[in-house]
Write a protein that holds these residues in place. Structure first.
Motif, PDB file in Angstrom:
ATOM      1  N   ILE A   1       4.969  -8.224   9.604  1.00 19.03           N
ATOM      2  CA  ILE A   1       4.875  -8.382  11.057  1.00 19.03           C
ATOM      3  C   ILE A   1       5.321  -7.117  11.787  1.00 19.03           C
ATOM      4  N   HIS A   2       6.052  -6.246  11.097  1.00 15.56           N
ATOM      5  CA  HIS A   2       6.509  -4.986  11.675  1.00 15.56           C
ATOM      6  C   HIS A   2       5.632  -3.799  11.254  1.00 15.56           C
ATOM      7  N   CYS A   3       4.490  -4.054  10.646  1.00 16.60           N
ATOM      8  CA  CYS A   3       3.688  -2.977  10.059  1.00 16.60           C
ATOM      9  C   CYS A   3       2.256  -3.012  10.566  1.00 16.60           C
ATOM     10  N   ALA A   4       1.563  -1.900  10.347  1.00 10.72           N
ATOM     11  CA  ALA A   4       0.133  -1.862  10.625  1.00 10.72           C
ATOM     12  C   ALA A   4      -0.583  -2.892   9.756  1.00 10.72           C
ATOM     13  N   ARG A   5      -1.605  -3.531  10.313  1.00 15.22           N
ATOM     14  CA  ARG A   5      -2.308  -4.601   9.600  1.00 15.22           C
ATOM     15  C   ARG A   5      -3.422  -4.026   8.743  1.00 15.22           C
ATOM     16  N   LEU A   6      -3.334  -4.246   7.439  1.00 17.20           N
ATOM     17  CA  LEU A   6      -4.359  -3.769   6.511  1.00 17.20           C
ATOM     18  C   LEU A   6      -5.613  -4.612   6.641  1.00 17.20           C
ATOM     19  N   LEU A   7      -6.770  -3.933   6.775  1.00 19.72           N
ATOM     20  CA  LEU A   7      -8.050  -4.624   6.918  1.00 19.72           C
ATOM     21  C   LEU A   7      -8.911  -4.521   5.670  1.00 19.72           C
ATOM     22  N   SER A   8      -8.923  -3.358   5.044  1.00 23.65           N
ATOM     23  CA  SER A   8      -9.755  -3.185   3.852  1.00 23.65           C
ATOM     24  C   SER A   8      -9.306  -1.948   3.096  1.00 23.65           C
ATOM     25  N   PHE A   9      -9.757  -1.843   1.841  1.00 30.90           N
ATOM     26  CA  PHE A   9      -9.542  -0.635   1.058  1.00 30.90           C
ATOM     27  C   PHE A   9     -10.635  -0.573   0.000  1.00 30.90           C
ATOM     28  N   GLY A  10     -10.868   0.646  -0.483  1.00 36.18           N
ATOM     29  CA  GLY A  10     -11.921   0.813  -1.470  1.00 36.18           C
ATOM     30  C   GLY A  10     -12.147   2.268  -1.806  1.00 36.18           C
ATOM     31  N   ALA A  11     -13.301   2.544  -2.407  1.00 34.98           N
ATOM     32  CA  ALA A  11     -13.665   3.902  -2.817  1.00 34.98           C
ATOM     33  C   ALA A  11     -15.020   4.242  -2.215  1.00 34.98           C
ATOM     34  N   GLU A  12     -15.156   5.523  -1.807  1.00 37.95           N
ATOM     35  CA  GLU A  12     -16.399   5.958  -1.179  1.00 37.95           C
ATOM     36  C   GLU A  12     -16.489   7.469  -1.279  1.00 37.95           C
TER      37      GLU A  12
END
Length: 525
Positions: free
Chosen positions: A258-269
């Motif tokens: 709740i005190h952090c940036a919200r992760l939306l996605s991750f991957g390779a490109e």
């Protein structure tokens, strides 16, 4: 024209700054304005006469060849323009006026009798531009906040070019300081056209400030960060680092998330790995510290929010050794970094040094003498650790009085993990407050070197004393914010930094000088 402080919304975030001194990343707004106005001729910056410029800003303005015009407070805008023009003694020459909260990236420097127009982007109060059938200005009309305005009418974007300063003075005087009324009087005698804004960035309202800052950040961002206003994508060929940061954000317990940036996605490109977080329209603590003018109560609320995050992290145990984690992040790493520094730069890391004439050990000896102070035999267990909890990685939401922490380390040695030691997070916080790291990055310091003798001085920041006291009062998992172990780790952080800044020898000297300063303070404590 920057002769009055920003409005209440912006002042609540940054303090009562004149608009042209608002922070925009690692710049003040006037620096970006001066860049856009390059080649325009003499530039004058109107500031409230009660506002005290720092020595650093005075030097920077002189470097940019900008002359400051002190303005009595309480004047209407039109009165302020009259006062400024009379003070400058412009005579009957062309004059261009830029509002202090405005950045026009392609101003019409070579044109006169044109006003820059832009599109309405929100329902703030604006001056709309009525044109005749031939594209010339007929009149300016002020709209109220919330008014949708007239479709197709451009907005006065805050840049006005006049062919005659005397005629402008007469027009403003006849309308008794009413700026828009004076411009309309000028229009009656001069055919004035509308120029395109290029990019029009308005920093005068809280909403437009963060949108405009985003535009500047996007244009000047590093290749490893891509921001589109909804998300921030961080990518790198260093797979271990990116995966570790994404893993930390994904696996952090809810009380920490709740005190952090919200992760939306991750991957390779494209042969790189990335992760995306929600983009937050919030101020960064490094900007508030280096460039802001917030008072003591806001800063104490910020420090309370930082402490709440650190306590949430400390409450989540990992079952390992905090001492082992701290050892991996300090003793071994610091000596390895110093060896890298010596190999690349030739710096004599084994040679004794001095700080303002006082003898100091060599950098290597300091690093070795710090080890007992770390408390690596404390028996502490590990807990969730951010790992890079410095001002440049902390956003603050004043509405909910909560921070948003960015860019966690996620690695201890080569091992991806959420866990480490809260002493390291406190040291990272201390290296912004006591160590003045963000001022070094912003260039707001003076360093001198005479042989092996170093000295460093920083721009005076009123909040620094309050923050240092608040940090000393902070307690996380039984560790005080300025305990000996925390201060020792803070010194080691600065010893570790020079090889990371090989492209900036001036900054490397600052890190060495600062490490000596902090070492002497630690020894004297």
């Amino acid at each position: 024209m920057s002769g009055a402080p920003v409005g209440q919304e912006l002042a609540a975030e940054f303090g009562p700054l004149p608009p042209a001194l608002l922070p925009v990343g690692v710049w003040r707004l006037y620096e970006l304005q001066a860049e856009a106005l390059a080649g325009a001729g003499p530039i004058h910056l109107v500031l409230p006469e009660s506002f005290l410029l720092s020595d650093y800003d005075r030097a920077r303005l002189a470097e940019l060849q900008i002359e400051v015009v002190p303005l009595p407070e309480g004047l209407m805008l039109g009165e302020a323009v009259v006062y400024a023009l009379n003070t400058i003694g412009a005579g009957d020459t062309p004059v261009h006026i830029l509002h202090g909260d405005t950045l026009i990236t392609e101003p019409p420097l070579e044109q006169h009798d044109v006003f820059v127009g832009g599109e309405r982007v929100n329902e703030y109060a604006w001056a709309e531009m009525e044109t005749d059938g031939e594209g010339r200005l007929a009149a300016l009309h002020t709209t109220a906040a919330g008014d949708e305005g007239r479709e197709g009418w451009p907005i006065a974007a805050g840049y006005f070019a006049f062919s005659s300063s005397l005629d402008l003075l007469r027009a403003l005087t006849r309308r008794r300081g009413d700026f828009i009324g004076g411009l309309n009087h000028y229009l009656a005698d001069h055919p004035v056209g509308v120029a395109s804004a290029g990019a029009w960035l308005d920093f005068g309202h809280l909403q437009t400030f963060f949108q405009s800052k985003l535009a500047v950040t996007t244009a000047r961002a590093f290749n490893t960060v891509r921001i589109d206003g909804r998300t921030a994508r961080k990518s790198s060929a260093d797979e271990a680092k990116i995966w570790a940061e994404a893993h930390w954000l994904q696996e952090a317990p809810p009380a920490v998330q709740i005190h952090c940036a919200r992760l939306l996605s991750f991957g390779a490109e494209d042969r790189t790995v990335f992760y995306e977080t929600e983009y937050e329209f919030l101020p960064v603590l490094s900007e508030l510290f280096v460039y802001g003018a917030a008072g003591r109560p806001p800063w104490l609320r910020i420090m309370a929010a930082c402490e709440a995050f650190l306590r949430a992290c400390a409450a989540e145990r990992g079952g390992g050794s905090g001492d082992d984690a701290l050892a991996a992040l300090t003793a071994d790493k610091t000596l390895a970094r110093l060896e890298d520094f010596a190999r690349v730069s030739g710096f004599p890391i084994h040679q004794p040094l001095r700080r303002q004439g006082a003898p100091c050990p060599s950098l290597v000896e300091i690093a070795e003498r710090l080890v007992p102070a770390y408390g690596l035999d404390s028996g502490r267990g590990d807990s969730v650790m951010h790992g890079d909890f410095c001002f440049s990685n902390i956003l603050y939401d004043s509405r909910v009085r909560r921070i948003k922490a960015l860019d966690p380390r996620g690695l201890v040695g080569a091992r991806p993990t959420l866990y480490g030691d809260s002493r390291y997070d406190l040291a990272k916080l201390a290296h912004s407050i006591v160590g003045r790291y963000d001022q070094i990055i912003a260039g707001r310091y003076r360093v001198s070197q005479n042989g092996d003798d170093y000295a460093i001085d920083f721009e005076d920041i009123p909040a620094q004393g309050w923050l240092q006291d608040a940090l000393a009062d902070m307690s996380v998992d039984g560790v005080g914010g300025l305990d000996t172990a925390v201060r020792a780790v803070m010194v080691s952080l600065f010893l570790s930094m020079p090889p990371l800044h090989a492209e900036r020898p001036d900054r490397q000297r600052a890190f060495v000088a600062n490490a000596l300063r902090l070492w002497r303070d630690l020894e004297a404590a």
